[in-house]
Motif scaffolding. Structure first.
Motif, mmCIF file in Angstrom:
data_model
loop_
_atom_site.group_PDB
_atom_site.id
_atom_site.type_symbol
_atom_site.label_atom_id
_atom_site.label_comp_id
_atom_site.label_asym_id
_atom_site.label_seq_id
_atom_site.Cartn_x
_atom_site.Cartn_y
_atom_site.Cartn_z
ATOM 1 N N ASP A 216 42.360 45.964 43.330
ATOM 2 C CA ASP A 216 42.489 47.410 43.325
ATOM 3 C C ASP A 216 43.935 47.826 43.032
ATOM 4 O OD1 ASP A 216 42.404 50.046 43.771
ATOM 5 O OD2 ASP A 216 41.346 49.909 45.694
ATOM 6 N N ASN A 218 45.262 50.524 43.435
ATOM 7 C CA ASN A 218 45.788 51.352 44.528
ATOM 8 C C ASN A 218 46.615 50.553 45.528
ATOM 9 O OD1 ASN A 218 42.871 53.522 44.740
ATOM 10 N ND2 ASN A 218 44.614 53.542 43.390
ATOM 11 N N LEU A 219 46.265 49.275 45.703
ATOM 12 C CA LEU A 219 46.989 48.468 46.679
ATOM 13 C C LEU A 219 48.459 48.375 46.318
ATOM 14 C CD1 LEU A 219 44.465 45.553 47.282
ATOM 15 C CD2 LEU A 219 45.038 47.390 48.846
ATOM 16 N N PHE A 320 39.137 40.737 51.559
ATOM 17 C CA PHE A 320 39.249 42.061 50.978
ATOM 18 C C PHE A 320 38.286 43.027 51.645
ATOM 19 C CE2 PHE A 320 40.715 39.143 47.925
ATOM 20 C CZ PHE A 320 41.771 39.785 47.336
ATOM 21 N N THR A 321 38.759 44.213 51.904
ATOM 22 C CA THR A 321 37.854 45.250 52.375
ATOM 23 C C THR A 321 37.127 45.778 51.157
ATOM 24 O OG1 THR A 321 39.752 46.671 52.209
ATOM 25 C CG2 THR A 321 39.070 46.030 54.408
ATOM 26 N N VAL A 323 35.806 48.638 50.121
ATOM 27 C CA VAL A 323 35.600 50.076 49.996
ATOM 28 C C VAL A 323 35.724 50.391 48.520
ATOM 29 C CG1 VAL A 323 36.412 52.335 50.654
ATOM 30 C CG2 VAL A 323 36.646 50.433 52.218
ATOM 31 N N THR A 324 34.732 51.054 47.988
ATOM 32 C CA THR A 324 34.817 51.337 46.566
ATOM 33 C C THR A 324 35.661 52.580 46.346
ATOM 34 O OG1 THR A 324 32.781 52.549 46.776
ATOM 35 C CG2 THR A 324 32.643 50.314 45.910
ATOM 36 N N GLY A 325 36.322 52.590 45.259
ATOM 37 C CA GLY A 325 37.115 53.751 44.917
ATOM 38 C C GLY A 325 37.411 53.662 43.457
ATOM 39 N N LYS A 326 38.009 54.688 42.925
ATOM 40 C CA LYS A 326 38.347 54.574 41.513
ATOM 41 C C LYS A 326 39.597 53.743 41.398
ATOM 42 C CE LYS A 326 39.340 59.237 42.448
ATOM 43 N NZ LYS A 326 38.835 60.540 42.280
ATOM 44 N N GLY A 328 42.283 53.130 39.195
ATOM 45 C CA GLY A 328 42.912 53.640 37.985
ATOM 46 C C GLY A 328 43.604 52.519 37.248
ATOM 47 N N GLN A 329 43.986 52.782 36.009
ATOM 48 C CA GLN A 329 44.741 51.761 35.291
ATOM 49 C C GLN A 329 46.077 51.579 35.999
ATOM 50 O OE1 GLN A 329 43.399 54.479 33.945
ATOM 51 N NE2 GLN A 329 42.703 54.115 31.857
#
Lengths: 611, 371
Positions: A216, A218-219, A320-321, A323-326, A328-329
């Motif tokens: 992800d 986001n991480l 890994f948790t 949780v789905t999310g978008k 992003g690139q």
């Protein structure tokens, strides 16, 4: 009236037995587990048994040394004593066991580090930076893995061999520049580690790249927002998250290199560099079979150790948790000196991926080895027997019935094996995913991965031991299919399972509701949805099988398969023929790989489990 | 204190325009929601302000400082914009404990160890997750993870807090609770909040101002109740409010600057506008909120009940008039027999007229003409 009260206990047990086996997934789990356990447990017993038995030369050696009267097949612990614990002399143990073991460990360590660094670097560059030519790099970089492992070893020889070392064949570098590189550069641990490292680098790239790509974004962004710089993010967030994959990669590559036979034979043995697998082969072929099985046993134990380490690395707590999310690139890191770096990589890739093909073509065209002024097509086109000093070379490659026969044998074997393994992988994936969480399913997926840890050479030798007990198997096509199927099952079952896990149970249940029978559900619903993943499960065993040498070298004669024939020519220094055959194998593998990829979207990456 | 200004921001991915020429000023201490259907560019906008995405053209200022300018070639990295960001999927680091997750940002800022311990303890206390400090994210429930994520984001005391659909992974009840807490947090911290959501109710209830977007274009930027009462166009009117606004097609004939005659639902009406009517004679769409269609025996328009949806506190009645189905919301639990005759009227001074292009032409009240 309550129905259950009228049933007796055995009746109820019978009913629940019927209910259990009315589910195809349960049948698959039980049946494949039984077969696999048989195919693993019995051979393990056979090896242990063989290591405690005297072989032809073993007995002659022991009898003459110690005045014993052992006959071939008798029980003994002398094999261990001689080989490992210096019964005869510590020099004997050292040169036949401890030194090859130490060499194997060193070579495997170096090559897994090289693979990790190269593969990891390319994976990072491709997924995290704005490096140029990504498409070219990522598709060409997997070439060395698709091609047989000795490909680069042969190229290495073709380029660096020179008149001052080994057999004195003139390599490309010498004939073009006159430079003679030193012996350690041509033969020994250095070329072995480098060649193997490059061969497995794509494997590392696929595993690490898959994680980096799926990680992800986001991480990392969360850390950026908290003002961490690039270096701190890499160190504190990215690396720890991919660490299990890194360690896993190292262990898998380590096991693979430990097992490999072809590379040390091509660029090790001529420099008197022996590893476990090459020593095992030479002990075996000189009929010291008891001692060779001791080595097999040690290789297997090392493999098991690697699996245990691997399992303990992949802890559950920090997983890994989901949780789905978008996702992003990720914003790509701008590389300084991008142009230079991209060009350097592209050029290097050319040398390890494209150049070998030219090199083989060129070498197969030399009338006199290494002399490019003597170009001739006779090794390809001659309808006459080419003769040779002490080898029967036969006709030119295109008209040589023995070569075509061996190629056909390899193709036939690879097709059968890929069908068996791909289908088994698909079914095991289905069984495991339907019973996910159950103990039997976990056991099945572990058992199916087990053969990966047994070095090919040891695996071949295990089944050789089996075939001396079950004589009807000896030297048969069926034995080859059996060995290869079990050996290549790990990745097929892994990719089958991960593909199945991605499908929700409802997809199949929707078909059950409308009354579709099991076979229809499989062929019309489940298979088509994850088509490219499952076909990858067929592709990888095909490619692995057609370029396999170490697994088969003990089990069959040199003319049966194209790889054993190649090894035959190489050992006898008929360089033009071995290069030509190698070219032939690469062409077949590349054609199969790319047509399958274009037609179905299947790829080696998916077969390994990356995506 | 920070004020965020976006000037002519455009973002293109290849040929696709995600955000087009966006101008926006976010006042200090505001709670702004970026609202719109999925794919409208709201997340992209948020990420551009945070510095996670680079706009194609335009300029962004935070606290009077240019953080991005395509003309001047300025692009300050996200790390240096002094903002907090709460991700939709929380983005907790799986390999760090709750404590380590929260402490990470403070360590990066080189806080002293005792200060870090104090601040983390304080955050754990505020978010009521003290007992989970040594656990890993995988061992927490969704709601607990959410709290850790908030604690991690707030720990370094950011002056601006960006949130990207932070509640969308929670169940309905928890979501309701977290809304209250976030609104409370906004007051307690005094920070500027920018919040992305596709849930109009969330936007209505939490924000001080709503920025509604569609296909990358800003539709309206106003206080929630203004967006509700005076939507700029049909899209906004339709997107905000539940049940949605009734759109009745009809004909308009202007009779003065602020008066007109309407033909709709088979009746004639006189329209008294609150301001000048900005449209011409011809087709018109009349927008009526469901609460402006009270049902009563004295109602001057008749129809038949199509369905009744009692929800306890209020009841939504679908009324069929000619070929149109209208929604009416009445307070209390009412039950009407389906397909029975019913009377209602159009009341209030928030009846809207939309031009053929879909823009709001006027707001006002209607009066049915006597037969």
């Amino acid at each position: 009236m309550n129905n259950s009260q009228t049933l007796t206990k055995p009746q109820r047990a019978f009913n629940s037995f019927l209910a259990y086996f009315s589910k195809p997934s349960n049948v698959i789990v039980i049946v494949s587990l039984t077969i696999l356990l048989l195919c693993i447990v019995y051979p393990m017993y056979a090896v242990l048994n063989a290591s405690l038995t005297v072989g032809q030369m073993d007995s002659m050696m022991y009898n003459s040394l110690y005045g014993l009267k052992l006959a071939k097949g008798d029980f003994t612990i002398l094999n261990f004593h001689m080989l490992m614990f210096g019964k005869y002399s510590s020099e004997y143990s050292s040169s036949f066991f401890w030194k090859p073991l130490w060499n194997s460990i060193r070579m495997s360590t170096y090559s897994s580090l090289i693979a990790l660094i190269l593969g990891g670097m390319i994976a990072w560059l491709i997924t995290r930076t704005d490096i140029r030519y990504k498409k070219y790099i990522s598709s060409v970089f997997v070439f060395p893995y698709i091609m047989p492992s000795w490909t680069l070893a042969l190229v290495w020889k073709n380029v660096f061999a020179n008149s001052r070392v080994g057999t004195g064949v003139t390599g490309m570098l010498e004939s073009l520049t006159g430079v003679c590189v030193p012996s350690w550069f041509v033969y020994g641990i250095f070329p072995c580690s480098v060649v193997m490292g490059i061969h497995y680098a794509p494997f590392a790239y696929i595993l690490i790249g898959g994680i980096l790509r799926n990680m992800d974004a986001n991480l990392e962004e969360a850390a950026t927002i908290l003002k961490a710089d690039r270096w701190r993010i890499t160190r504190k967030v990215t690396l720890p998250i991919v660490l299990p994959a890194l360690i896993s990669t190292v262990l898998l590559v380590f096991s693979s290199t430990m097992a490999s036979y072809a590379v040390p034979v091509f660029v090790g043995s001529p420099g008197d560099f022996y590893v476990m697998s090459t020593m095992l082969r030479s002990l075996y072929s000189s009929s010291y079979s008891g001692q060779s099985y001791v080595m097999t046993l040690v290789l297997v134990l090392i493999g098991i150790l690697m699996l245990t380490l691997n399992q303990s690395v992949i802890g559950k707590r920090k997983s890994f948790t989901t949780v789905t999310g978008k996702s992003g690139q990720v914003s790509f890191i701008r590389l300084k000196g991008n142009k230079v770096l991209s060009t350097v990589i592209v050029v290097l890739l050319f040398f390890i991926a494209i150049f070998p093909i030219f090199s083989f073509a060129l070498e197969s065209l030399c009338g006199v080895q290494g002399d490019y002024s003597t170009l001739t097509l006779k090794y390809w086109l001659s309808r006459e027997d080419l003769g040779g000093f002490h080898v029967a070379v036969g006709k030119g490659i295109l008209f040589n019935s023995e070569i075509w026969g061996a190629l056909w044998g390899s193709l036939k074997l690879s097709i059968v094996v890929s069908l068996v393994v791909g289908t088994l992988g698909f079914l095991i994936g289905y069984g495991v995913s339907k019973n996910r969480g159950s103990k039997l399913a976990t056991l099945l997926s572990n058992v199916a991965f087990f053969p990966y840890l047994i070095p090919s050479m040891a695996f071949g030798s295990i089944f050789l031991a089996v075939s001396t007990k079950l004589l009807f198997l000896r030297g048969t096509f069926f034995l080859l299919v059996l060995v290869a199927s079990i050996k290549y099952l790990p990745f097929a079952s892994r990719s089958g399972t991960s593909a199945m896990m991605q499908l929700s149970g409802e997809i199949e249940e929707a078909a059950v509701i409308v009354g579709a029978p099991w076979i229809v559900r499989m062929t019309r619903i489940l298979f088509p949805i994850q088509k490219s993943s499952f076909i990858s499960g067929y592709l990888l065993p095909f490619v692995s099988c057609i370029r396999e040498l170490s697994l088969f070298v003990l089990l069959t004669s040199s003319g049966t398969l194209i790889t054993t024939l190649l090894s035959y020519f190489d050992e006898r220094n008929v360089v033009q023929m071995s290069n030509g055959i190698n070219l032939l194998i690469i062409i077949v593998v590349l054609i199969v790989n790319f047509t399958t990829n274009k037609l179905t979207g299947a790829s080696i990456d998916k077969g390994i489990g990356g995506n | 204190m920070p004020e965020i200004v976006l000037k002519n921001i455009t973002k293109k991915w290849g040929g696709f325009t995600a955000v087009e020429n966006l101008n926006l000023t976010i006042e200090d201490g505001a709670f702004i929601t970026l609202l719109g259907p999925s794919g409208c560019g709201k997340t992209t906008t948020l990420r551009m302000i945070a510095g996670l995405e680079t706009p194609t053209t335009g300029e962004i200022l935070i606290d009077g400082k240019t953080v991005f300018s395509s003309d001047k070639g300025i692009n300050i990295s996200a790390a240096k914009r002094d903002v907090g960001f709460l991700f939709q999927n929380y983005a907790l680091w799986p390999h760090m404990t709750v404590y380590q997750n929260i402490a990470f940002g403070l360590e990066t800022l080189k806080w002293k160890k005792p200060d870090i311990e104090k601040r983390v303890a304080q955050m754990l206390e505020t978010m009521q997750i003290k007992q989970f400090a040594q656990r890993y994210p995988a061992e927490l429930s969704g709601g607990q993870q959410q709290r850790v994520a908030i604690a991690r984001t707030l720990a370094p005391k950011p002056k601006v807090l960006f949130m990207d659909e932070p509640l969308s992974n929670l169940d309905a009840k928890l979501r309701g609770e977290m809304r209250t807490e976030l609104k409370r947090l906004h007051i307690d911290t005094g920070s500027t909040f920018v919040y992305v959501t596709h849930d109009q109710l969330e936007a209505m209830t939490m924000a001080t101002k709503i920025c509604l977007m569609k296909d990358g274009v800003l539709q309206q930027y106003d206080a929630p109740l203004d967006v509700y009462a005076l939507p700029a166009n049909r899209f906004v009117a339709d997107f905000v409010g539940n049940p949605t606004m009734n759109f009745i097609s009809g004909k308009i004939k202007l009779t003065g600057e602020k008066t007109a005659e309407l033909e709709a639902l088979g009746h004639s009406f006189v329209f008294h506008a609150n301001e000048e009517i900005k449209m011409q004679n011809g087709d018109v769409t009349i927008g009526v909120r469901p609460e402006s269609l009270p049902i009563s025996k004295k109602g001057d328009i008749s129809g038949t009940t199509y369905s009744t949806l009692p929800a306890g506190m209020e009841t939504t009645v679908r009324i069929k008039v000619a070929d149109t189905i209208l929604s009416s919301v009445m307070f209390g639990s009412l039950d009407y027999k389906v397909d029975s005759e019913i009377h209602f009227s159009i009341t209030g001074d928030r009846i809207l007229l939309f031009s053929q292009e879909g823009n709001r032409a006027a707001s006002g009240s209607v009066e049915k003409k006597g037969e």
